[in-house]
Design an enzyme around this catalytic site. Structure first.
Site, PDB file in Angstrom:
ATOM      1  N   TYR A  84      -4.117   3.222   7.520  1.00 25.91           N
ATOM      2  CA  TYR A  84      -5.424   2.504   7.561  1.00 25.91           C
ATOM      3  C   TYR A  84      -6.287   2.947   8.899  1.00 25.91           C
ATOM      4  O   TYR A  84      -6.405   4.265   9.089  1.00 25.91           O
ATOM      5  CB  TYR A  84      -5.157   0.915   7.700  1.00 25.91           C
ATOM      6  CG  TYR A  84      -4.011   0.502   6.832  1.00 25.91           C
ATOM      7  CD1 TYR A  84      -4.445   0.600   5.514  1.00 25.91           C
ATOM      8  CD2 TYR A  84      -3.089  -0.340   7.311  1.00 25.91           C
ATOM      9  CE1 TYR A  84      -3.651  -0.101   4.668  1.00 25.91           C
ATOM     10  CE2 TYR A  84      -2.313  -0.991   6.225  1.00 25.91           C
ATOM     11  CZ  TYR A  84      -2.598  -0.709   4.914  1.00 25.91           C
ATOM     12  OH  TYR A  84      -1.796  -1.399   3.852  1.00 25.91           O
ATOM     13  N   TYR A 134      -2.501  -2.082 -10.666  1.00 24.40           N
ATOM     14  CA  TYR A 134      -2.510  -2.009  -9.372  1.00 24.40           C
ATOM     15  C   TYR A 134      -1.753  -3.392  -8.539  1.00 24.40           C
ATOM     16  O   TYR A 134      -0.939  -2.996  -7.625  1.00 24.40           O
ATOM     17  CB  TYR A 134      -4.071  -1.997  -8.674  1.00 24.40           C
ATOM     18  CG  TYR A 134      -4.195  -2.099  -7.273  1.00 24.40           C
ATOM     19  CD1 TYR A 134      -3.972  -1.069  -6.661  1.00 24.40           C
ATOM     20  CD2 TYR A 134      -4.529  -3.417  -6.641  1.00 24.40           C
ATOM     21  CE1 TYR A 134      -4.107  -0.956  -5.105  1.00 24.40           C
ATOM     22  CE2 TYR A 134      -4.705  -3.394  -5.229  1.00 24.40           C
ATOM     23  CZ  TYR A 134      -4.446  -2.318  -4.631  1.00 24.40           C
ATOM     24  OH  TYR A 134      -4.689  -2.358  -3.158  1.00 24.40           O
ATOM     25  N   LYS A 139       0.711   3.239  -3.107  1.00 23.42           N
ATOM     26  CA  LYS A 139      -0.605   3.930  -3.228  1.00 23.42           C
ATOM     27  C   LYS A 139      -0.377   5.625  -3.397  1.00 23.42           C
ATOM     28  O   LYS A 139      -0.879   6.319  -4.185  1.00 23.42           O
ATOM     29  CB  LYS A 139      -1.618   3.685  -2.370  1.00 23.42           C
ATOM     30  CG  LYS A 139      -2.402   2.442  -2.353  1.00 23.42           C
ATOM     31  CD  LYS A 139      -3.126   2.047  -1.046  1.00 23.42           C
ATOM     32  CE  LYS A 139      -3.771   0.618  -1.188  1.00 23.42           C
ATOM     33  NZ  LYS A 139      -4.659   0.268  -0.040  1.00 23.42           N
ATOM     34  N   SER A 180       0.921  -1.326   0.027  1.00 20.60           N
ATOM     35  CA  SER A 180      -0.005  -0.101  -0.025  1.00 20.60           C
ATOM     36  C   SER A 180       0.915   1.434  -0.146  1.00 20.60           C
ATOM     37  O   SER A 180       0.260   2.182  -0.306  1.00 20.60           O
ATOM     38  CB  SER A 180      -0.886   0.101   1.399  1.00 20.60           C
ATOM     39  OG  SER A 180      -2.036  -0.954   1.141  1.00 20.60           O
ATOM     40  N   VAL A 216       1.486  -3.811   3.876  1.00 19.46           N
ATOM     41  CA  VAL A 216       1.398  -5.151   4.491  1.00 19.46           C
ATOM     42  C   VAL A 216       2.528  -5.731   4.552  1.00 19.46           C
ATOM     43  O   VAL A 216       2.699  -6.763   4.814  1.00 19.46           O
ATOM     44  CB  VAL A 216       0.037  -6.017   4.507  1.00 19.46           C
ATOM     45  CG1 VAL A 216      -1.160  -5.220   4.868  1.00 19.46           C
ATOM     46  CG2 VAL A 216       0.082  -6.116   2.816  1.00 19.46           C
TER      47      VAL A 216
END
Length: 312
Positions: free
Chosen positions: A248, A196, A71, A68, A266
């Site tokens: 998160y 992605y 992102k 992530s 993660v």
């Protein structure tokens, strides 16, 4: 702020030693099968200053996939391609109290629009906004930008993790098809997800993500070359979203106790950007129940306290 090298190295080594026991309190990610092979005892940290100096300790050379953290990169690329207004017409800027792969807030709480670019649904939308003739051209744009802002031309995807993500990514497919059906996601779903999955599988080390964080801390200018790669405004937006959404559904607690714009993954990495001061990259694949590096958060908390890094 110019840091004394000897003192900084000693501090980082102490931070590693003090927080190593916390690795026993978490678990490595297993929902992507290949991530479950990570060594939960690995722990590393790297600091990149705005003068381009770097200090590190622990397992700072061990490679891990961005997950992530990527992102942040796709958000920057999408804003460079489409402009801020167009990007945020399709994805929000608000934090969410739900998990990073939640589907419920799409249908019930936000009129089918993802809350922010740091959750899976939002990141999938930002990937769809990256310009290119095909999947490979779009991903190469992300990869090339990543190599540029890390100063590391050897960065590439971990093929095994990429295939593992692709083969187990049904929840992301569900998110994507739901958004496609409601007119939020444009383009071919499989193609968007391919970009992605590949960006999440880019392999880095602590030094790489500390350099990205240092660029953001330096308002979009690479500390080691003086080259501007994003505008001050894009840098400001990215750091703000990192503060509110980057950890998160643990973002609020992180802001209170640590107070640094950060993004976790993660794979065990956390990228933290201290405006006007430094970038920090930490790695510890043992995760807490929210999906954040359990010892990594503790290291950042200690470092923030010792160096007075909180922006609040």
């Amino acid at each position: 702020m110019i840091l004394d090298g000897v003192i900084m190295r000693g501090l980082l080594e102490s931070v590693i030693e003090n927080n190593m026991p916390y690795t026993k309190d978490g678990k490595v990610a297993s929902y992507i099968p290949l991530l479950s092979s990570a060594n939960p005892d690995h722990l590393g940290i790297c600091v990149t200053t705005l003068e381009g100096k770097e200090y590190s300790a622990g397992d700072c050379e061990v490679k891990f996939t961005m997950q992530s953290i990527s992102k942040v990169i796709s958000l920057m690329v999408a804003m460079l391609d489409k402009g801020t207004k167009n990007v945020f017409s399709r994805v929000g800027m608000e934090p969410t109290g739900d998990g990073f792969n939640s589907i419920v807030n799409l249908e019930v709480r936000n009129y089918n629009k993802p809350f922010n670019p740091m959750i899976n649904a939002g990141a999938i939308v930002t990937c769809s906004l990256i310009e290119g003739e095909n999947v490979e051209e779009k991903f190469q744009k992300v990869l090339s930008f990543t190599r540029k802002i890390t100063g590391n031309d050897s960065i590439d995807i971990n093929q095994g993790v990429y295939l593992s993500e692709k083969n187990t990514g049904d929840r992301n497919r569900a998110l994507a098809y739901f958004m496609k059906g409601n007119g939020i996601l444009q383009g071919n779903v499989d193609d968007v997800l391919e970009v992605y999955f590949k960006q999440c599988s880019m392999e880095v080390c602590c030094r790489d993500i500390s350099r990205i964080a240092a660029m953001l801390a330096n308002d979009g200018v690479l500390p080691w070359s003086g080259e501007r790669v994003i505008s001050r405004e894009v840098s400001r937006i990215v750091k703000t979203i990192m503060v509110t959404c980057g950890m998160y559904d643990e973002s609020g607690e992180f802001a209170v106790h640590i107070g640094i714009p950060a993004k976790s993954g993660v794979g065990g990495g956390i990228m933290a950007s201290v405006p006007k001061r430094m970038g920090i990259g930490v790695f510890g694949p043992s995760l807490d129940e929210k999906g954040n590096s359990i010892a990594g958060i503790k290291m950042l908390q200690e470092l923030s306290k010792e160096l007075d890094l909180s922006i609040f």
